[in-house]
Design a protein around this motif. Structure first.
Motif, PDB file in Angstrom:
ATOM      1  N   GLY A 143       0.705  -1.188   0.043  1.00 23.74           N
ATOM      2  CA  GLY A 143       0.057   0.070   0.095  1.00 23.74           C
ATOM      3  C   GLY A 143       0.884   1.266  -0.141  1.00 23.74           C
ATOM      4  O   GLY A 143       0.172   2.397  -0.212  1.00 23.74           O
ATOM      5  N   GLY A 144       2.318   0.914   0.085  1.00 23.23           N
ATOM      6  CA  GLY A 144       2.911   2.130   0.058  1.00 23.23           C
ATOM      7  C   GLY A 144       3.160   3.065  -1.081  1.00 23.23           C
ATOM      8  O   GLY A 144       2.703   2.276  -2.217  1.00 23.23           O
ATOM      9  N   ARG A 145       3.074   4.140  -1.378  1.00 21.79           N
ATOM     10  CA  ARG A 145       2.793   5.012  -2.479  1.00 21.79           C
ATOM     11  C   ARG A 145       4.044   5.469  -3.210  1.00 21.79           C
ATOM     12  O   ARG A 145       4.986   5.839  -2.690  1.00 21.79           O
ATOM     13  N   LEU A 146       3.971   5.752  -4.614  1.00 24.67           N
ATOM     14  CA  LEU A 146       4.917   6.269  -5.319  1.00 24.67           C
ATOM     15  C   LEU A 146       4.410   7.257  -6.007  1.00 24.67           C
ATOM     16  O   LEU A 146       3.478   7.622  -6.761  1.00 24.67           O
ATOM     17  N   ALA A 147       5.239   8.482  -5.791  1.00 23.09           N
ATOM     18  CA  ALA A 147       5.185   9.876  -6.812  1.00 23.09           C
ATOM     19  C   ALA A 147       6.379   9.921  -7.657  1.00 23.09           C
ATOM     20  O   ALA A 147       7.313  10.075  -6.992  1.00 23.09           O
ATOM     21  N   ALA A 148       6.235  10.170  -8.794  1.00 25.69           N
ATOM     22  CA  ALA A 148       7.774  10.524  -9.573  1.00 25.69           C
ATOM     23  C   ALA A 148       7.196  11.502 -10.857  1.00 25.69           C
ATOM     24  O   ALA A 148       5.957  11.814 -11.098  1.00 25.69           O
ATOM     25  N   THR A 149       8.465  11.875 -11.143  1.00 26.25           N
ATOM     26  CA  THR A 149       8.305  12.757 -12.567  1.00 26.25           C
ATOM     27  C   THR A 149       9.117  12.349 -13.541  1.00 26.25           C
ATOM     28  O   THR A 149      10.432  11.789 -13.301  1.00 26.25           O
ATOM     29  N   VAL A 150       8.702  12.452 -15.102  1.00 28.81           N
ATOM     30  CA  VAL A 150       9.736  12.149 -15.808  1.00 28.81           C
ATOM     31  C   VAL A 150       9.375  13.202 -17.061  1.00 28.81           C
ATOM     32  O   VAL A 150       8.251  13.684 -17.086  1.00 28.81           O
ATOM     33  N   PHE A 151      10.274  13.338 -18.108  1.00 29.02           N
ATOM     34  CA  PHE A 151      10.103  14.103 -19.217  1.00 29.02           C
ATOM     35  C   PHE A 151       8.924  13.372 -20.101  1.00 29.02           C
ATOM     36  O   PHE A 151       8.841  12.259 -20.072  1.00 29.02           O
ATOM     37  N   ARG A 152       8.310  14.207 -20.635  1.00 30.62           N
ATOM     38  CA  ARG A 152       7.391  13.587 -21.786  1.00 30.62           C
ATOM     39  C   ARG A 152       8.109  13.538 -22.997  1.00 30.62           C
ATOM     40  O   ARG A 152       9.172  12.795 -23.079  1.00 30.62           O
ATOM     41  N   ASP A 153       7.875  14.143 -24.102  1.00 31.60           N
ATOM     42  CA  ASP A 153       8.531  13.843 -25.513  1.00 31.60           C
ATOM     43  C   ASP A 153       9.512  15.102 -25.689  1.00 31.60           C
ATOM     44  O   ASP A 153       9.188  16.049 -24.909  1.00 31.60           O
ATOM     45  N   GLY A 154      10.456  14.878 -26.565  1.00 31.24           N
ATOM     46  CA  GLY A 154      11.339  16.055 -26.813  1.00 31.24           C
ATOM     47  C   GLY A 154      10.586  17.499 -27.146  1.00 31.24           C
ATOM     48  O   GLY A 154      11.271  18.628 -26.864  1.00 31.24           O
ATOM     49  N   GLY A 155       9.223  17.329 -27.724  1.00 30.81           N
ATOM     50  CA  GLY A 155       8.883  18.680 -28.196  1.00 30.81           C
ATOM     51  C   GLY A 155       8.411  19.404 -26.909  1.00 30.81           C
ATOM     52  O   GLY A 155       8.165  20.494 -27.200  1.00 30.81           O
ATOM     53  N   ALA A 156       8.265  18.523 -26.019  1.00 25.70           N
ATOM     54  CA  ALA A 156       7.796  19.379 -24.873  1.00 25.70           C
ATOM     55  C   ALA A 156       9.001  19.817 -23.800  1.00 25.70           C
ATOM     56  O   ALA A 156       8.687  20.668 -22.956  1.00 25.70           O
ATOM     57  N   VAL A 157      10.358  19.771 -24.521  1.00 28.00           N
ATOM     58  CA  VAL A 157      11.456  20.382 -23.648  1.00 28.00           C
ATOM     59  C   VAL A 157      12.224  21.065 -24.685  1.00 28.00           C
ATOM     60  O   VAL A 157      13.429  20.253 -24.877  1.00 28.00           O
ATOM     61  N   PRO A 158      11.570  21.871 -25.453  1.00 28.71           N
ATOM     62  CA  PRO A 158      12.629  22.482 -26.404  1.00 28.71           C
ATOM     63  C   PRO A 158      13.975  23.102 -25.732  1.00 28.71           C
ATOM     64  O   PRO A 158      14.808  23.361 -26.443  1.00 28.71           O
ATOM     65  N   TRP A 159      14.102  23.613 -24.698  1.00 32.28           N
ATOM     66  CA  TRP A 159      15.227  24.189 -24.326  1.00 32.28           C
ATOM     67  C   TRP A 159      16.416  23.452 -24.292  1.00 32.28           C
ATOM     68  O   TRP A 159      17.507  23.556 -24.101  1.00 32.28           O
ATOM     69  N   LEU A 160      15.957  21.994 -23.960  1.00 29.93           N
ATOM     70  CA  LEU A 160      17.312  21.091 -24.001  1.00 29.93           C
ATOM     71  C   LEU A 160      17.702  20.793 -25.112  1.00 29.93           C
ATOM     72  O   LEU A 160      19.042  20.749 -25.037  1.00 29.93           O
ATOM     73  N   PHE A 161      17.330  20.836 -26.232  1.00 27.40           N
ATOM     74  CA  PHE A 161      17.885  20.653 -27.542  1.00 27.40           C
ATOM     75  C   PHE A 161      18.551  21.986 -27.708  1.00 27.40           C
ATOM     76  O   PHE A 161      19.658  21.886 -28.396  1.00 27.40           O
ATOM     77  N   ALA A 162      17.871  23.310 -27.646  1.00 29.12           N
ATOM     78  CA  ALA A 162      18.634  24.440 -27.829  1.00 29.12           C
ATOM     79  C   ALA A 162      19.930  24.665 -26.836  1.00 29.12           C
ATOM     80  O   ALA A 162      21.109  24.947 -27.706  1.00 29.12           O
ATOM     81  N   ALA A 163      20.133  23.987 -25.755  1.00 27.73           N
ATOM     82  CA  ALA A 163      21.368  24.220 -24.957  1.00 27.73           C
ATOM     83  C   ALA A 163      22.321  22.927 -25.588  1.00 27.73           C
ATOM     84  O   ALA A 163      23.722  23.565 -25.715  1.00 27.73           O
ATOM     85  N   VAL A 164      21.891  22.031 -25.883  1.00 28.91           N
ATOM     86  CA  VAL A 164      22.831  20.852 -26.512  1.00 28.91           C
ATOM     87  C   VAL A 164      23.329  21.426 -27.783  1.00 28.91           C
ATOM     88  O   VAL A 164      24.413  21.093 -28.197  1.00 28.91           O
TER      89      VAL A 164
END
Length: 282
Positions: A143-164
């Motif tokens: 019954g212990g709970r998990l909450a987490a985050t991950v990126f969606r797709d590349g189009g949703a994180v455009p600044w990552l590509f800009a920096a690289v």
């Protein structure tokens, strides 16, 4: 797709080289990167007296925040693959417990069972997500709970590509780009794969909900560019370059990040996430 053992070795080598950048920018990452995990912290609702596991704790900022939430009668334990970052976490935050190790091969985290588990932007980086999630599930009480985050797709994180892309032409060899479902920022672009991995690992009520957040930074083009380069895939190549190449890499990133900047105000970096939730089955 490469074999799991090869991917684990690649992960270990990458984080050995990446650790100095994360350590250098730990304070900035804690402050400016907080929106990346805020939805999961809110969902987790860690309460006084609870025992909470932080998977992928990095330099310890998220574990310290969880430790404050559970208070002196609770406990927060952070786990990370990078021993240098765990060492830094221990130095920065003497209260929580920090462990260096591979969540995929632990079997169960020392100190289990936990009431809840949290992870900010780490599950997508696992060589074998089912193995890592199975360890997390085994480390939780029923019954212990998990909450987490991950990126969606590349189009949703455009600044990552800009920096690289801004930095890469001025630097030496970079790590190979992830292919298909290999560990990397967009390994869970398809949320069905994420839910399937959680279910296979023994979680119930697995879900992935869209969240859109914004990282707000000061109007400091050079430091912001360096931060994004150093905590990204170009970080090791950047640190190994000579001063002129590093300056050119920052200038290239600044140029491509300009569209996210308002002069005199700062940068607004749009970011699409999956908010991941599940409950450990009995």
């Amino acid at each position: 797709m490469a074999q799991v053992a090869e991917l684990r070795a690649r992960n270990a080598a990458f984080w050995d080289r990446a650790a100095p950048g994360w350590i250098r920018h730990a304070e900035r990452q804690d402050a400016l990167g907080r929106p990346l995990g805020a939805a999961a912290l809110d969902q987790l609702r860690a309460a006084p007296g609870e025992r909470v596991l932080d998977v992928g704790c990095g330099c310890g900022g998220t574990t310290a925040e969880l430790a404050a939430a559970v208070g002196p009668t609770g406990a927060a334990v952070g786990v990370d693959l990078s021993e240098p970052m765990v060492t830094q976490a221990r130095q920065r935050f003497p209260g929580p417990r920090f462990l260096a190790g591979d969540i995929e091969t632990m079997g169960a985290v020392p100190g289990a069972p936990f009431d809840a588990a949290y992870s900010r932007m780490t599950l997508m980086l696992l060589a074998d997500p089912v193995a890592g999630l199975t360890t997390i599930k085994k480390s939780l009480r029923p019954g212990g709970r998990l909450a987490a985050t991950v990126f969606r797709d590349g189009g949703a994180v455009p600044w990552l590509f800009a920096a690289v892309l801004g930095a890469a032409p001025h630097l030496g060899p970079m790590p190979p780009l992830p292919l298909g479902d290999e560990p990397g920022p967009f390994a869970f672009a398809n949320p069905a794969r994420l839910v399937r991995a959680l279910t296979t690992a023994g979680f119930d009520d697995a879900a992935a909900e869209e969240r859109d957040v914004t990282l707000d930074t000061p109007d400091e083009p050079d430091p912001v560019a360096e931060w994004l380069i150093e905590v990204g895939p170009a970080g090791a190549a950047y640190r190994e370059a000579d001063p002129d190449a590093r300056a050119a890499a920052r200038a290239g990133a600044v140029r491509l990040l300009e569209r996210f900047r308002t002069a005199g105000t700062g940068y607004r970096l749009p970011t699409g996430l999956w908010l991941v939730t599940a409950v450990a089955g009995g």
